[in-house]
Motif scaffolding. Structure first.
Motif, PDB file in Angstrom:
ATOM      1  N   ASN A   1      -6.210  -2.421  -6.885  1.00  0.00           N
ATOM      2  CA  ASN A   1      -7.185  -3.446  -6.508  1.00  0.00           C
ATOM      3  C   ASN A   1      -8.064  -3.840  -7.689  1.00  0.00           C
ATOM      4  O   ASN A   1      -8.415  -5.011  -7.858  1.00  0.00           O
ATOM      5  CB  ASN A   1      -8.038  -2.956  -5.340  1.00  0.00           C
TER       6      ASN A   1
ATOM      7  N   ASP B   1      -3.358  -2.386   0.138  1.00  0.00           N
ATOM      8  CA  ASP B   1      -3.799  -1.628   1.312  1.00  0.00           C
ATOM      9  C   ASP B   1      -3.086  -0.288   1.357  1.00  0.00           C
ATOM     10  O   ASP B   1      -2.000  -0.118   0.801  1.00  0.00           O
ATOM     11  CB  ASP B   1      -3.471  -2.377   2.612  1.00  0.00           C
TER      12      ASP B   1
ATOM     13  N   THR C   1      -0.302  -9.316  -2.372  1.00  0.00           N
ATOM     14  CA  THR C   1      -0.709  -8.256  -1.443  1.00  0.00           C
ATOM     15  C   THR C   1       0.371  -7.189  -1.373  1.00  0.00           C
ATOM     16  O   THR C   1       1.568  -7.489  -1.295  1.00  0.00           O
ATOM     17  CB  THR C   1      -0.967  -8.824  -0.039  1.00  0.00           C
TER      18      THR C   1
ATOM     19  N   ARG D   1      -4.065  -7.024  -4.550  1.00  0.00           N
ATOM     20  CA  ARG D   1      -4.697  -6.693  -3.267  1.00  0.00           C
ATOM     21  C   ARG D   1      -3.831  -5.667  -2.528  1.00  0.00           C
ATOM     22  O   ARG D   1      -2.803  -6.009  -1.950  1.00  0.00           O
ATOM     23  CB  ARG D   1      -4.901  -7.956  -2.440  1.00  0.00           C
TER      24      ARG D   1
END
Length: 400
Positions: free
Chosen positions: A55, A62, A30, A60
């Motif tokens: 992604n 953000d 992440t 992953r």
């Protein structure tokens, strides 16, 4: 929605395969990117494509945008200017507001990712307010070769809490900084609305919709209305060119939510350029629509970027990708991406006569303009596309 495989045919297959192979090592990890605005300016444009592709590769990722109030962004704009060398001072109230907004955002940001990348000064203080054991990276996109001492003294204690600092050029590395520093060049996305190929009919439709005349050669600067972009200096260059060649100057601009100066400078420029605006010799075109910016960079005869400070200048990269010749200031990160006399022309920012001379040469010699533009596009293909940028960040993460 674009995917990683869409870039096959735009860049070498070998580059794509290297990215895929290296990304396997961090699939499922992440990552969080944090900056201060979701639109306007190069950082937001990079992240808009970058996060999707990360992604798509199974990483992953953000994207968080710092929440602030207008007074906070007034302060952070001062930090931006001061870190680029402007003589400014900060009150205790301004510094306290900066710390308060960062601490408040930290309480609901939930940055518990495996890797966190913080962009620019606005959210830099988050690191002090979020407990973490994972690596944090501070990515500085601005020119910090000669920072204001007060601003740097305030920011440095936050910066050295990071595991790594990333800058755009060797000249931005800070001597004797207590953390490791790496170089990663920014990039453009060749498949984004701002940079993708456009059919002739789309170009014609946009020119009609926005009432852009093409009856004479066009010189364009694409930028925010920012003191470092020297819009008044651009006008002085245009005046010199127009003495010998009847042409038009177009400012394509946008307003970012974290830049309160823009409205004030636009108002000032409206007064300074009033006579030219009234005659239609100078146009101000708001470039919130990325396809409009794409159109303007394609139909311009010359793109000028007369910055006095510039972290990198992705608008230059964009114009080069479209094969439009660029005349730009030899400052900051601009010479990192341009080869003088090969992919465009570099001049000292206050050399108004020199700027005018190079622009006139390009307007008068179409074969010269085409050759510079052709070489510029291939230079961008080899060095400043988002695929290479992805590879740099994957290598960064693997090294942490």
């Amino acid at each position: 929605m674009k995917h990683f495989e869409d870039y096959r045919g735009v860049v070498d297959d070998a580059v794509l395969e290297e990215i895929r192979e290296k990304a396997k090592a961090i699939q499922g990890a992440t990552v969080a990117h944090v900056n201060a605005t979701s639109y306007g300016g190069g950082v937001a444009e990079i992240l808009d494509s970058f996060v999707l592709l990360m992604n798509d590769l199974g990483i992953r990722t953000d994207w968080r945008v710092l929440h602030g109030i207008p007074d906070f962004f007034e302060v952070t704009k001062k930090f931006h200017n001061a870190l680029q060398g402007q003589e400014l001072s900060f009150s205790e109230e301004e510094l306290d507001l900066y710390k308060f907004i960062n601490e408040k955002f930290a309480r609901f940001a939930f940055l518990d990712h495996d890797y966190v990348i913080i962009h620019d000064p606005q959210p830099c203080a988050l690191i002090r307010h979020i407990a973490h054991t994972s690596p944090w990276v501070w990515r500085c996109h601005i020119d910090i070769t000669n920072p204001n001492p007060q601003a740097w003294a305030f920011m440095e204690p936050y910066i050295v809490e990071y595991d790594r600092m990333i800058v755009s050029s060797e000249i931005y590395k800070v001597p004797d900084l207590a953390i490791e520093q790496d170089i990663i060049s920014p990039s453009i996305d060749p498949l984004s609305p701002k940079n993708m190929d456009l059919p002739d009919q789309v170009i014609e439709d946009y020119l009609t919709q926005y009432q852009i005349p093409t009856d004479k050669p066009i010189i364009t600067q694409v930028s925010r209305f920012d003191p470092w972009k020297d819009p008044e200096g651009v006008l002085k260059v245009y005046e010199r060119v127009k003495e010998q060649i009847d042409c038009r100057l177009i400012f394509v601009y946008n307003m970012a939510s974290d830049d309160p100066e823009g409205v004030k400078i636009l108002a000032k420029m409206t007064e300074v350029a009033k006579d030219y605006l009234d005659r239609g010799d100078v146009l101000f075109v708001r470039g919130d629509d990325p396809i409009l910016v794409n159109v303007m960079q394609r139909i311009s005869d010359v793109v000028i970027q007369k910055s006095t400070r510039e972290g990198f200048g992705l608008v230059i990269t964009e114009a080069m990708w479209k094969g439009t010749p660029v005349v730009a200031s030899n400052v900051g990160g601009i010479p990192t991406q341009m080869v003088d006399g090969v992919t465009g022309y570099l001049l000292e920012p206050h050399d108004y006569d020199g700027f005018a001379e190079k622009i006139r040469a390009l307007l008068e010699d179409k074969s010269l303009a085409q050759e510079l533009g052709r070489q510029a596009k291939e230079h961008v293909r080899g060095h400043f596309l988002i695929t290479g940028h992805l590879l740099d960040y994957i290598d960064l993460i693997l090294s942490l």
